[in-house]
Design a protein around this motif. Structure first.
Motif, PDB file in Angstrom:
ATOM      1  N   ILE A 158       0.856  -1.195   0.000  1.00  0.00           N
ATOM      2  CA  ILE A 158       0.000   0.000   0.000  1.00  0.00           C
ATOM      3  C   ILE A 158       0.891   1.243   0.000  1.00  0.00           C
ATOM      4  CG2 ILE A 158      -1.778   1.300   1.244  1.00  0.00           C
ATOM      5  CD1 ILE A 158      -2.633  -1.342   2.577  1.00  0.00           C
ATOM      6  N   LYS A 159       0.735   2.064  -1.048  1.00  0.00           N
ATOM      7  CA  LYS A 159       1.565   3.271  -1.153  1.00  0.00           C
ATOM      8  C   LYS A 159       0.767   4.534  -0.835  1.00  0.00           C
ATOM      9  CE  LYS A 159       4.759   1.404  -4.624  1.00  0.00           C
ATOM     10  NZ  LYS A 159       4.039   0.126  -4.967  1.00  0.00           N
ATOM     11  N   LYS A 160      -0.559   4.434  -0.982  1.00  0.00           N
ATOM     12  CA  LYS A 160      -1.378   5.628  -0.761  1.00  0.00           C
ATOM     13  C   LYS A 160      -2.658   5.239   0.012  1.00  0.00           C
ATOM     14  CE  LYS A 160      -2.424   9.872  -3.165  1.00  0.00           C
ATOM     15  NZ  LYS A 160      -3.089  10.481  -4.310  1.00  0.00           N
TER      16      LYS A 160
ATOM     17  N   GLY B 210       6.088   8.706   4.423  1.00  0.00           N
ATOM     18  CA  GLY B 210       5.869   9.073   3.024  1.00  0.00           C
ATOM     19  C   GLY B 210       4.612   8.485   2.421  1.00  0.00           C
ATOM     20  N   LEU B 211       3.648   8.150   3.275  1.00  0.00           N
ATOM     21  CA  LEU B 211       2.415   7.526   2.778  1.00  0.00           C
ATOM     22  C   LEU B 211       1.236   8.497   2.778  1.00  0.00           C
ATOM     23  CD1 LEU B 211       2.784   4.107   4.671  1.00  0.00           C
ATOM     24  CD2 LEU B 211       3.293   4.552   2.265  1.00  0.00           C
ATOM     25  N   GLY B 212       1.516   9.762   3.036  1.00  0.00           N
ATOM     26  CA  GLY B 212       0.454  10.770   3.038  1.00  0.00           C
ATOM     27  C   GLY B 212      -0.368  10.702   4.314  1.00  0.00           C
ATOM     28  N   ARG B 213      -1.402  11.566   4.392  1.00  0.00           N
ATOM     29  CA  ARG B 213      -2.246  11.570   5.591  1.00  0.00           C
ATOM     30  C   ARG B 213      -3.709  11.746   5.172  1.00  0.00           C
ATOM     31  NH1 ARG B 213       0.146  14.331   9.557  1.00  0.00           N
ATOM     32  NH2 ARG B 213      -1.840  14.544  10.604  1.00  0.00           N
ATOM     33  N   ALA B 214      -4.113  10.937   4.191  1.00  0.00           N
ATOM     34  CA  ALA B 214      -5.481  11.065   3.672  1.00  0.00           C
ATOM     35  C   ALA B 214      -6.484  10.482   4.656  1.00  0.00           C
ATOM     36  CB  ALA B 214      -5.585  10.349   2.332  1.00  0.00           C
ATOM     37  N   LEU B 215      -7.545  11.244   4.864  1.00  0.00           N
ATOM     38  CA  LEU B 215      -8.549  10.875   5.868  1.00  0.00           C
ATOM     39  C   LEU B 215      -9.939  11.018   5.278  1.00  0.00           C
ATOM     40  CD1 LEU B 215      -9.365  10.440   8.950  1.00  0.00           C
ATOM     41  CD2 LEU B 215      -9.304  12.939   9.132  1.00  0.00           C
ATOM     42  N   PHE B 216     -10.786  10.018   5.489  1.00  0.00           N
ATOM     43  CA  PHE B 216     -12.212  10.148   5.181  1.00  0.00           C
ATOM     44  C   PHE B 216     -12.986   9.871   6.466  1.00  0.00           C
ATOM     45  CE2 PHE B 216     -16.347   8.305   4.169  1.00  0.00           C
ATOM     46  CZ  PHE B 216     -16.868   9.300   3.358  1.00  0.00           C
ATOM     47  N   SER B 217     -13.802  10.838   6.887  1.00  0.00           N
ATOM     48  CA  SER B 217     -14.477  10.666   8.178  1.00  0.00           C
ATOM     49  C   SER B 217     -15.954  11.040   8.121  1.00  0.00           C
ATOM     50  CB  SER B 217     -13.761  11.484   9.252  1.00  0.00           C
ATOM     51  OG  SER B 217     -13.849  12.866   8.954  1.00  0.00           O
ATOM     52  N   ASP B 218     -16.518  11.058   6.931  1.00  0.00           N
ATOM     53  CA  ASP B 218     -17.936  11.382   6.798  1.00  0.00           C
ATOM     54  C   ASP B 218     -18.740  10.109   7.096  1.00  0.00           C
ATOM     55  OD1 ASP B 218     -20.175  12.790   6.334  1.00  0.00           O
ATOM     56  OD2 ASP B 218     -19.912  12.981   4.154  1.00  0.00           O
ATOM     57  N   VAL B 219     -18.622   9.640   8.333  1.00  0.00           N
ATOM     58  CA  VAL B 219     -19.169   8.341   8.720  1.00  0.00           C
ATOM     59  C   VAL B 219     -20.051   8.500   9.952  1.00  0.00           C
ATOM     60  CG1 VAL B 219     -18.582   5.984   9.413  1.00  0.00           C
ATOM     61  CG2 VAL B 219     -17.084   7.213   7.827  1.00  0.00           C
ATOM     62  N   ASP B 220     -21.319   8.099   9.815  1.00  0.00           N
ATOM     63  CA  ASP B 220     -22.262   8.170  10.936  1.00  0.00           C
ATOM     64  C   ASP B 220     -21.988   7.055  11.934  1.00  0.00           C
ATOM     65  OD1 ASP B 220     -23.856  10.343   9.931  1.00  0.00           O
ATOM     66  OD2 ASP B 220     -24.605   8.949   8.411  1.00  0.00           O
ATOM     67  N   SER B 221     -22.575   7.192  13.128  1.00  0.00           N
ATOM     68  CA  SER B 221     -22.332   6.169  14.154  1.00  0.00           C
ATOM     69  C   SER B 221     -22.945   4.829  13.741  1.00  0.00           C
ATOM     70  CB  SER B 221     -22.865   6.626  15.509  1.00  0.00           C
ATOM     71  OG  SER B 221     -24.197   7.019  15.385  1.00  0.00           O
ATOM     72  N   ASN B 222     -24.046   4.871  12.992  1.00  0.00           N
ATOM     73  CA  ASN B 222     -24.520   3.664  12.314  1.00  0.00           C
ATOM     74  C   ASN B 222     -24.330   3.919  10.822  1.00  0.00           C
ATOM     75  OD1 ASN B 222     -25.607   1.890  14.486  1.00  0.00           O
ATOM     76  ND2 ASN B 222     -26.952   3.638  14.855  1.00  0.00           N
ATOM     77  N   PRO B 223     -23.203   3.468  10.240  1.00  0.00           N
ATOM     78  CA  PRO B 223     -22.846   3.890   8.877  1.00  0.00           C
ATOM     79  C   PRO B 223     -23.888   3.470   7.826  1.00  0.00           C
ATOM     80  CG  PRO B 223     -21.284   2.234   9.700  1.00  0.00           C
ATOM     81  CD  PRO B 223     -22.193   2.567  10.827  1.00  0.00           C
ATOM     82  N   THR B 224     -24.073   4.354   6.858  1.00  0.00           N
ATOM     83  CA  THR B 224     -25.126   4.169   5.861  1.00  0.00           C
ATOM     84  C   THR B 224     -24.550   4.010   4.462  1.00  0.00           C
ATOM     85  OG1 THR B 224     -25.252   6.515   5.321  1.00  0.00           O
ATOM     86  CG2 THR B 224     -26.590   5.772   7.183  1.00  0.00           C
ATOM     87  N   ASP B 225     -25.439   3.668   3.521  1.00  0.00           N
ATOM     88  CA  ASP B 225     -25.058   3.582   2.110  1.00  0.00           C
ATOM     89  C   ASP B 225     -24.605   4.950   1.579  1.00  0.00           C
ATOM     90  OD1 ASP B 225     -27.668   4.358   2.640  1.00  0.00           O
ATOM     91  OD2 ASP B 225     -28.448   3.654   0.722  1.00  0.00           O
ATOM     92  N   VAL B 226     -25.133   6.027   2.176  1.00  0.00           N
ATOM     93  CA  VAL B 226     -24.710   7.372   1.751  1.00  0.00           C
ATOM     94  C   VAL B 226     -23.244   7.584   2.120  1.00  0.00           C
ATOM     95  CG1 VAL B 226     -25.107   9.859   2.045  1.00  0.00           C
ATOM     96  CG2 VAL B 226     -27.060   8.277   1.992  1.00  0.00           C
ATOM     97  N   ASN B 227     -22.869   7.200   3.359  1.00  0.00           N
ATOM     98  CA  ASN B 227     -21.469   7.280   3.785  1.00  0.00           C
ATOM     99  C   ASN B 227     -20.596   6.423   2.871  1.00  0.00           C
ATOM    100  OD1 ASN B 227     -22.506   6.885   7.264  1.00  0.00           O
ATOM    101  ND2 ASN B 227     -22.355   8.756   6.061  1.00  0.00           N
TER     102      ASN B 227
END
Ligand code: FE2
Length: 381
Positions: free
Chosen positions: A32-34, A60-77
């Motif tokens: 995994i590079k990214k 050197g692997l970057g710091r990409a973050l995705f956090s648009d996640v609800d406490s009960n995660p949905t199909d939208v997330n």
């Protein structure tokens, strides 16, 4: 005894305090590079998350973050997560957090390689064989709670945002390639989350142990998982910085999830619709509904629970175990009724209908009929 080890069952588990520092090494070993680190909104700004991003960045692997996640995660997330993964040109997922971050992270890695809608991979029959395996991204799981066990599981629970039902999405490739179990990451958990997640682990063990399916390996794991919760959950609850207790709870959580390959039951069948409709905490909901479900299942599990009680050093067989559960709940500040979690009686019929078709219902030792589910909800609320 040093509570540090490398396990390869059911996946590669790097267990021990401070081992988050190996995160970048495991990315590199997997090619995994990214990486994209996926966690929930609440956890994103916390120091443990930022530290994990720092470790990646420094390598050197970057710091990409995705956090648009609800406490009960949905199909939208999920859709947003897959888009972030593809737009960012990522090649691996670090699923980080409690159940929500882990489940959504795993599902994003899986869906990054699919062209069919996620609901086509619900855990029904052999639907998982519809998946295209090549495009599934490698997953590193980093649990920050001790309950869900999703870090060693082959499924994610995703809430359908239109129908408000929770669906189990299954594929063997959901199993992370590497899991880092670092109990130091759980030290900052608020008491109520320590209690709720710990009771989720307990529910997994007790339901897996009680389910009628033949899987003696899982039954054995469930039994030892129960013992670890009994010994260490009250300690972790009293003193969140008790690393030994936190470590054993992290093991108990993973063990609960390994064990529930044997099946779950009505605690989860009732808890899932409550969580989907009222957005309650999953583990806390399980803890509230546990005693009525134990009473309901008693005719089928009395002897089994008696054996578990003996192993746990609880006298009095089933009754002793039942009283112990009530005492444990009280010690952890678990409310007695669902009404304390904001659940009303007005949607019992709807929740009961959902409970009996929940995928966990088939594992309950006593058949969960519609009438039984309604009655159980009445008792629980
Ligand atoms: Fe659970």
């Amino acid at each position: 005894m040093t509570i540090t080890a490398n396990w390869s069952y059911p996946t590669a588990i790097k267990f021990g305090a401070g081992r988050i520092k190996e995160l970048a090494d495991h990315c590199k070993a997997l090619g995994i590079k990214k990486p994209l680190l996926i966690t929930d909104r609440g956890l994103a700004p916390m120091p443990i998350t930022q530290n994990a991003l720092d470790i990646l960045d420094a390598a050197g692997l970057g710091r990409a973050l995705f956090s648009d996640v609800d406490s009960n995660p949905t199909d939208v997330n999920l859709t947003a997560g897959v888009k972030a993964f593809k737009d960012g040109g990522h090649d691996g997922v670090i699923a980080f957090g409690g159940g929500s971050g882990l489940d959504l992270g795993k599902c994003v890695a899986f869906m990054a390689g699919q062209s069919r809608p996620v609901w086509d991979f619900e855990d029904i029959g052999d639907w998982w064989t519809r998946a295209s395996v090549e495009g599934i991204a490698p997953i590193i799981a980093v649990p920050t709670t001790a309950g869900t066990g999703s870090e060693v599981g082959r499924a994610s629970v995703i809430t359908n945002s239109e129908t408000h039902t929770k669906k189990v999405i299954f594929h063997p490739k959901f199993l992370p390639a590497v899991t880092i179990c670092d109990p130091e990451l759980t030290v900052g958990m608020p008491k109520v989350i320590t209690a709720g997640t710990g009771m989720d682990a307990f529910a997994h063990c007790v339901e897996a142990y009680s389910s009628p399916f033949y899987h003696p390996m899982s039954a054995g794991i469930a039994l030892e998982g129960l013992r670890l919760v009994k010994e260490y959950l009250p300690r972790a609850y009293k003193d969140g910085a008790d690393i030994e207790a936190r470590a054993h709870m992290m093991s108990a959580a993973a063990m609960g999830a390994v064990a529930f390959q044997k099946g779950l039951g009505a605690i989860h069948s009732l808890s899932h619709p409550v969580g989907a409709i009222y957005n309650t905490h999953h583990g806390m909901t399980n803890a509230v509904v546990m005693p009525p479900v134990l009473r309901f299942n008693r005719p089928a599990i009395e002897d089994k629970i008696g054996m578990a009680a003996a192993y746990l050093g609880i006298s009095g067989g089933f009754d002793g175990f039942y009283d112990y559960v009530l005492k444990l709940r009280e010690e952890l500040g678990v409310p007695d009724k669902l009404s304390a979690l904001g659940v009303g009686t007005d949607r019992i019929d709807e929740m009961a209908a959902m409970a009996i078709v929940d995928p966990t219902a088939g594992g309950n030792p006593v058949e969960l009929t519609l009438d039984a589910a309604k009655q159980l909800f009445k008792e629980c609320i």
